[in-house]
Motif scaffolding. Structure first.
Motif, PDB file in Angstrom:
ATOM      1  N   GLU A  91      -7.328   8.744  -1.914  1.00 64.68           N
ATOM      2  CA  GLU A  91      -6.517   7.817  -1.126  1.00 64.68           C
ATOM      3  C   GLU A  91      -6.661   8.095   0.367  1.00 64.68           C
ATOM      4  O   GLU A  91      -6.765   7.161   1.177  1.00 64.68           O
ATOM      5  CB  GLU A  91      -5.051   7.928  -1.538  1.00 64.68           C
ATOM      6  CG  GLU A  91      -4.124   6.965  -0.802  1.00 64.68           C
ATOM      7  CD  GLU A  91      -2.686   7.108  -1.240  1.00 64.68           C
ATOM      8  OE1 GLU A  91      -1.961   6.092  -1.231  1.00 64.68           O
ATOM      9  OE2 GLU A  91      -2.277   8.232  -1.574  1.00 64.68           O
ATOM     10  N   LYS A  95      -8.156   5.517   3.260  1.00 61.64           N
ATOM     11  CA  LYS A  95      -7.361   5.203   4.455  1.00 61.64           C
ATOM     12  C   LYS A  95      -8.149   5.529   5.723  1.00 61.64           C
ATOM     13  O   LYS A  95      -8.107   4.757   6.695  1.00 61.64           O
ATOM     14  CB  LYS A  95      -6.058   5.992   4.435  1.00 61.64           C
ATOM     15  CG  LYS A  95      -5.120   5.647   5.590  1.00 61.64           C
ATOM     16  CD  LYS A  95      -3.811   6.424   5.500  1.00 61.64           C
ATOM     17  CE  LYS A  95      -2.846   5.981   6.597  1.00 61.64           C
ATOM     18  NZ  LYS A  95      -3.386   6.152   7.946  1.00 61.64           N
ATOM     19  N   ARG A  98     -10.678   2.740   6.238  1.00 64.79           N
ATOM     20  CA  ARG A  98     -10.042   1.478   6.624  1.00 64.79           C
ATOM     21  C   ARG A  98      -9.475   1.542   8.033  1.00 64.79           C
ATOM     22  O   ARG A  98      -9.532   0.550   8.774  1.00 64.79           O
ATOM     23  CB  ARG A  98      -8.953   1.125   5.605  1.00 64.79           C
ATOM     24  CG  ARG A  98      -9.539   0.727   4.252  1.00 64.79           C
ATOM     25  CD  ARG A  98      -8.487   0.503   3.188  1.00 64.79           C
ATOM     26  NE  ARG A  98      -9.107  -0.006   1.970  1.00 64.79           N
ATOM     27  CZ  ARG A  98      -8.453  -0.232   0.835  1.00 64.79           C
ATOM     28  NH1 ARG A  98      -7.142  -0.002   0.771  1.00 64.79           N
ATOM     29  NH2 ARG A  98      -9.090  -0.697  -0.226  1.00 64.79           N
ATOM     30  N   LYS A 104      -7.917  -3.317   6.266  1.00 64.80           N
ATOM     31  CA  LYS A 104      -7.134  -2.685   5.210  1.00 64.80           C
ATOM     32  C   LYS A 104      -7.580  -3.076   3.807  1.00 64.80           C
ATOM     33  O   LYS A 104      -6.966  -2.645   2.814  1.00 64.80           O
ATOM     34  CB  LYS A 104      -5.645  -3.056   5.368  1.00 64.80           C
ATOM     35  CG  LYS A 104      -5.044  -2.641   6.698  1.00 64.80           C
ATOM     36  CD  LYS A 104      -5.125  -1.130   6.913  1.00 64.80           C
ATOM     37  CE  LYS A 104      -4.456  -0.710   8.215  1.00 64.80           C
ATOM     38  NZ  LYS A 104      -4.566   0.757   8.465  1.00 64.80           N
ATOM     39  N   THR A 105      -8.654  -3.837   3.695  1.00 66.57           N
ATOM     40  CA  THR A 105      -9.079  -4.306   2.376  1.00 66.57           C
ATOM     41  C   THR A 105     -10.433  -3.757   1.950  1.00 66.57           C
ATOM     42  O   THR A 105     -10.791  -3.854   0.773  1.00 66.57           O
ATOM     43  CB  THR A 105      -9.160  -5.848   2.344  1.00 66.57           C
ATOM     44  OG1 THR A 105     -10.150  -6.298   3.289  1.00 66.57           O
ATOM     45  CG2 THR A 105      -7.805  -6.460   2.694  1.00 66.57           C
ATOM     46  N   VAL A 150      -5.702   5.544  -4.916  1.00 66.01           N
ATOM     47  CA  VAL A 150      -4.996   4.494  -4.187  1.00 66.01           C
ATOM     48  C   VAL A 150      -4.069   3.794  -5.174  1.00 66.01           C
ATOM     49  O   VAL A 150      -4.136   4.040  -6.390  1.00 66.01           O
ATOM     50  CB  VAL A 150      -5.990   3.481  -3.565  1.00 66.01           C
ATOM     51  CG1 VAL A 150      -6.852   4.149  -2.514  1.00 66.01           C
ATOM     52  CG2 VAL A 150      -6.870   2.842  -4.642  1.00 66.01           C
ATOM     53  N   HIS A 151      -3.207   2.932  -4.685  1.00 66.96           N
ATOM     54  CA  HIS A 151      -2.291   2.222  -5.576  1.00 66.96           C
ATOM     55  C   HIS A 151      -3.088   1.478  -6.641  1.00 66.96           C
ATOM     56  O   HIS A 151      -4.168   0.947  -6.384  1.00 66.96           O
ATOM     57  CB  HIS A 151      -1.426   1.242  -4.788  1.00 66.96           C
ATOM     58  CG  HIS A 151      -0.289   0.681  -5.593  1.00 66.96           C
ATOM     59  ND1 HIS A 151      -0.432  -0.413  -6.403  1.00 66.96           N
ATOM     60  CD2 HIS A 151       1.006   1.091  -5.709  1.00 66.96           C
ATOM     61  CE1 HIS A 151       0.723  -0.683  -6.993  1.00 66.96           C
ATOM     62  NE2 HIS A 151       1.615   0.221  -6.592  1.00 66.96           N
ATOM     63  N   SER A 153      -2.886  -1.289  -7.870  1.00 70.46           N
ATOM     64  CA  SER A 153      -3.162  -2.709  -7.611  1.00 70.46           C
ATOM     65  C   SER A 153      -4.324  -2.900  -6.635  1.00 70.46           C
ATOM     66  O   SER A 153      -4.828  -4.012  -6.472  1.00 70.46           O
ATOM     67  CB  SER A 153      -1.909  -3.387  -7.054  1.00 70.46           C
ATOM     68  OG  SER A 153      -1.539  -2.797  -5.805  1.00 70.46           O
ATOM     69  N   ASP A 154      -4.774  -1.808  -6.002  1.00 70.84           N
ATOM     70  CA  ASP A 154      -5.873  -1.859  -5.035  1.00 70.84           C
ATOM     71  C   ASP A 154      -7.200  -2.034  -5.769  1.00 70.84           C
ATOM     72  O   ASP A 154      -7.449  -1.388  -6.793  1.00 70.84           O
ATOM     73  CB  ASP A 154      -5.894  -0.561  -4.235  1.00 70.84           C
ATOM     74  CG  ASP A 154      -6.755  -0.637  -2.974  1.00 70.84           C
ATOM     75  OD1 ASP A 154      -7.921  -1.043  -3.077  1.00 70.84           O
ATOM     76  OD2 ASP A 154      -6.256  -0.252  -1.905  1.00 70.84           O
ATOM     77  N   GLN A 156      -9.924  -0.918  -5.026  1.00 74.24           N
ATOM     78  CA  GLN A 156     -10.702   0.314  -4.957  1.00 74.24           C
ATOM     79  C   GLN A 156     -10.140   1.417  -5.859  1.00 74.24           C
ATOM     80  O   GLN A 156     -10.609   2.549  -5.826  1.00 74.24           O
ATOM     81  CB  GLN A 156     -10.749   0.821  -3.508  1.00 74.24           C
ATOM     82  CG  GLN A 156     -11.578  -0.040  -2.590  1.00 74.24           C
ATOM     83  CD  GLN A 156     -13.047  -0.067  -3.004  1.00 74.24           C
ATOM     84  OE1 GLN A 156     -13.646   0.973  -3.264  1.00 74.24           O
ATOM     85  NE2 GLN A 156     -13.632  -1.250  -3.062  1.00 74.24           N
ATOM     86  N   SER A 157      -9.165   1.096  -6.682  1.00 79.53           N
ATOM     87  CA  SER A 157      -8.541   2.089  -7.550  1.00 79.53           C
ATOM     88  C   SER A 157      -9.553   2.697  -8.514  1.00 79.53           C
ATOM     89  O   SER A 157     -10.298   1.995  -9.185  1.00 79.53           O
ATOM     90  CB  SER A 157      -7.408   1.446  -8.355  1.00 79.53           C
ATOM     91  OG  SER A 157      -6.940   2.334  -9.348  1.00 79.53           O
TER      92      SER A 157
END
Length: 217
Positions: A91, A95, A98, A104-105, A150-151, A153-154, A156-157
């Motif tokens: 994570e 970050k 990004r 941020k995507t 990462v979360h 829902s991301d 990139q998880s």
């Protein structure tokens, strides 16, 4: 069902010991253990958790005469510096990228596994290792640790890594279903705990992908 597990570092020395330990009546210690989690990471200095290391881990295990279905392949959700061994979570690396790009995507490109000299397993490598574990008929994948992703829902998880492999449709469907169940539990505020010891129960998200693969047996 409670799972009795232990963990070990694949080094070519411990495997023969695990295979040889037994009682007076001929039973082996491995017969009484459900799963052995291989810590197939932290090989520093250098790239600490490569695909080749994963394959070597499985070879060391099976060549010692140990049953493949009792081994889980450990995968890291963190990075280590190739020179110093310092670590950062996956994570944190996402970050850093990004923030530098001001987007941020975005995520790491498919073949990128090193950022600022930190080697990590990107989603494609995690998926590749998962596929290899499945094909090798292992007990599953052991994640260390889910909280460093990462979360969920991301895009990139690492937990949701599956889309760029040759996994069949059934695997993809089961993976998606199990992950969505875990996400739902997390969103409701559940706390997950994974504890591994010489006689510890198999608890929490160590079993996320293990449960998926177990459904194929």
């Amino acid at each position: 069902m409670i799972k009795f597990c232990t963990r070990y570092y694949p080094d070519g020395r411990q495997e023969p010991i695990l295979a040889g330990l037994g009682g007076k009546e001929g039973s082996k210690m491995i017969d009484h253990i459900d799963l052995v989690h291989s810590m197939a990471y932290d090989a520093v200095p250098g790239e600490h958790s490569t695909y080749d290391f994963a394959k070597k881990t499985v070879a060391l295990w099976t060549n010692a005469g140990l049953p493949a279905h009792k081994l889980t392949l450990g995968v890291p959700f963190y990075a280590r510096h190739v020179k110093t061994g310092d670590w950062k979570t996956y994570e944190e690396l996402v970050k850093m990228l990004r923030d530098k790009k001001g987007d941020k995507t975005i995520g790491f490109r498919e073949k990128v596994n090193t950022y600022k000299d930190y080697f990590f397993n990107n989603p494609q490598l995690i998926a590749k290792k998962t596929k290899y574990a499945l094909e090798s008929k292992l007990g599953g994948i052991m994640i260390w640790e889910v909280g460093q992703d990462v979360h969920a829902s991301d895009v990139q998880s690492l937990l949701k890594a599956k889309s760029k492999t040759n996994l069949n449709e059934r695997m993809a469907s089961i993976l998606e279903g199990n992950i969505e169940k875990q996400i739902s539990k997390i969103d409701k505020g559940f706390t997950f705990l994974a504890t591994v010891g010489s006689t510890a129960p198999f608890i929490g998200l160590f079993g996320t992908v293990w449960g998926i693969m177990n459904s194929f047996q």
